[in-house]
Write a protein that holds these residues in place. Structure first.
Motif, PDB file in Angstrom:
ATOM      1  N   VAL A  49      32.469  55.806 104.092  1.00 53.87           N
ATOM      2  CA  VAL A  49      33.457  56.082 103.047  1.00 53.87           C
ATOM      3  C   VAL A  49      34.451  57.079 103.618  1.00 53.87           C
ATOM      4  O   VAL A  49      34.069  58.166 104.047  1.00 53.87           O
ATOM      5  N   LEU A  50      35.717  56.685 103.648  1.00 55.84           N
ATOM      6  CA  LEU A  50      36.786  57.569 104.110  1.00 55.84           C
ATOM      7  C   LEU A  50      37.527  58.035 102.867  1.00 55.84           C
ATOM      8  O   LEU A  50      38.222  57.259 102.215  1.00 55.84           O
ATOM      9  N   ILE A  67      27.483  60.401  96.048  1.00 60.13           N
ATOM     10  CA  ILE A  67      27.262  59.263  96.940  1.00 60.13           C
ATOM     11  C   ILE A  67      26.072  59.523  97.860  1.00 60.13           C
ATOM     12  O   ILE A  67      25.295  58.617  98.177  1.00 60.13           O
ATOM     13  N   ALA A  68      25.909  60.772  98.280  1.00 63.42           N
ATOM     14  CA  ALA A  68      24.789  61.121  99.164  1.00 63.42           C
ATOM     15  C   ALA A  68      23.440  60.910  98.490  1.00 63.42           C
ATOM     16  O   ALA A  68      22.417  60.791  99.171  1.00 63.42           O
ATOM     17  N   PRO A  73      22.852  55.650 101.107  1.00 58.20           N
ATOM     18  CA  PRO A  73      24.120  56.377 101.243  1.00 58.20           C
ATOM     19  C   PRO A  73      24.838  56.048 102.548  1.00 58.20           C
ATOM     20  O   PRO A  73      24.216  55.963 103.609  1.00 58.20           O
ATOM     21  N   PRO A  74      26.150  55.860 102.487  1.00 57.80           N
ATOM     22  CA  PRO A  74      26.933  55.625 103.704  1.00 57.80           C
ATOM     23  C   PRO A  74      27.282  56.941 104.383  1.00 57.80           C
ATOM     24  O   PRO A  74      27.074  58.019 103.820  1.00 57.80           O
ATOM     25  N   ALA A  75      27.800  56.844 105.591  1.00 56.80           N
ATOM     26  CA  ALA A  75      28.395  58.023 106.220  1.00 56.80           C
ATOM     27  C   ALA A  75      29.679  58.345 105.462  1.00 56.80           C
ATOM     28  O   ALA A  75      30.292  57.462 104.857  1.00 56.80           O
ATOM     29  N   ALA A  94      29.424  65.679 105.873  1.00 52.99           N
ATOM     30  CA  ALA A  94      30.406  64.708 106.368  1.00 52.99           C
ATOM     31  C   ALA A  94      30.321  64.580 107.886  1.00 52.99           C
ATOM     32  O   ALA A  94      30.015  65.542 108.587  1.00 52.99           O
ATOM     33  N   VAL A  95      30.609  63.383 108.392  1.00 50.80           N
ATOM     34  CA  VAL A  95      30.568  63.171 109.840  1.00 50.80           C
ATOM     35  C   VAL A  95      31.860  63.618 110.511  1.00 50.80           C
ATOM     36  O   VAL A  95      31.887  63.881 111.710  1.00 50.80           O
TER      37      VAL A  95
END
Length: 236
Positions: A49-50, A67-68, A73-75, A94-95
């Motif tokens: 997710v950006l 979202i986490a 959950p996505p990155a 966050a990555v």
């Protein structure tokens, strides 16, 4: 990689869609609000997710926290015009953290980090780093490489590899992020990495300092002296 774009401004979403096409990234959905992002992240199960930080209603940081908690959950990576949001981005694992306008080279770096995070685990957010501003650009550093942290009014100064970086945060916030890593809070205004303390030195009049590997002393607060001695038992 499957990506969900979240931004309340249509031109920003359009630009991200174009950048994604150039890098063989599939945009599986778009959202204009944090609330919509949570729903789509759960439904579409994107890899990444950006997300914009500042949006009407629920902002990006709050949405990322929700979202986490999803079963898959996505990155998450953030886009924003403000480098001051770096610590909050770190809070939610966050990555990466991209400053607007987004530069193609930074987008590529972000994709690499997102892929690495997904390869490592599909459920655990990356939480072993922090972003610090360097010449108005966020720089990602490993927590384990930090040498010393000192408070300066509304900021903390993070020392690493002979350089220092100012970050808007409190000592308590930083201490919480360090968690169980081998750091010692030796003063209300000072945290040091334990393996860099080579000894304790009595300065007189009840004042003690921790001697660091680089020879620089770090004053120990009176209420922190006994815990510091206990943690460093065996060091002269």
């Amino acid at each position: 990689m499957r990506l969900l774009v979240v931004d309340d401004e249509a031109p920003a979403r359009d630009l991200l869609r174009v950048i994604c096409m150039e890098h063989d990234v599939t945009v599986v959905g778009e959202a204009e609000t944090g609330e919509a992002a949570i729903v789509l992240a759960d439904r579409l199960r994107p890899d990444l997710v950006l997300m914009d930080v500042a949006m009407p209603g629920m902002g990006g940081m709050a949405a990322a926290q929700e979202i986490a908690r999803l079963p898959h959950p996505p990155a998450i990576a953030f886009t924003t015009a403000f480098v001051s949001h770096a610590l909050a981005a770190f809070d939610v694992g966050a990555v990466d953290y991209l400053l607007k306008p987004i530069v193609d080279a930074r987008f590529v770096v972000m994709l690499g980090r997102a892929r690495a995070a997904r390869a490592t685990t599909d459920t655990t957010p990356v939480d072993d780093h922090i972003w610090v501003p360097v010449r108005s650009e966020p720089k990602r550093i490993s927590l384990g490489t930090i040498e010393r942290i000192t408070a300066e009014r509304d900021y903390v100064r993070i020392e690493i590899d002979g350089r220092s970086h100012l970050l808007r945060a409190t000592m308590d916030e930083i201490a919480a992020k360090l968690g169980s890593l081998p750091f010692l809070r030796i003063h209300r205004s000072t945290i040091v990495r334990r393996d860099l303390v080579t000894g304790l030195r009595h300065e007189g009049s009840g004042v003690w300092s921790a001697v660091m590997a680089n020879g620089a002393p770090a004053r120990i607060g009176r209420s922190y002296l006994d815990p510091t001695r206990s943690a460093l038992s065996g060091i002269a």
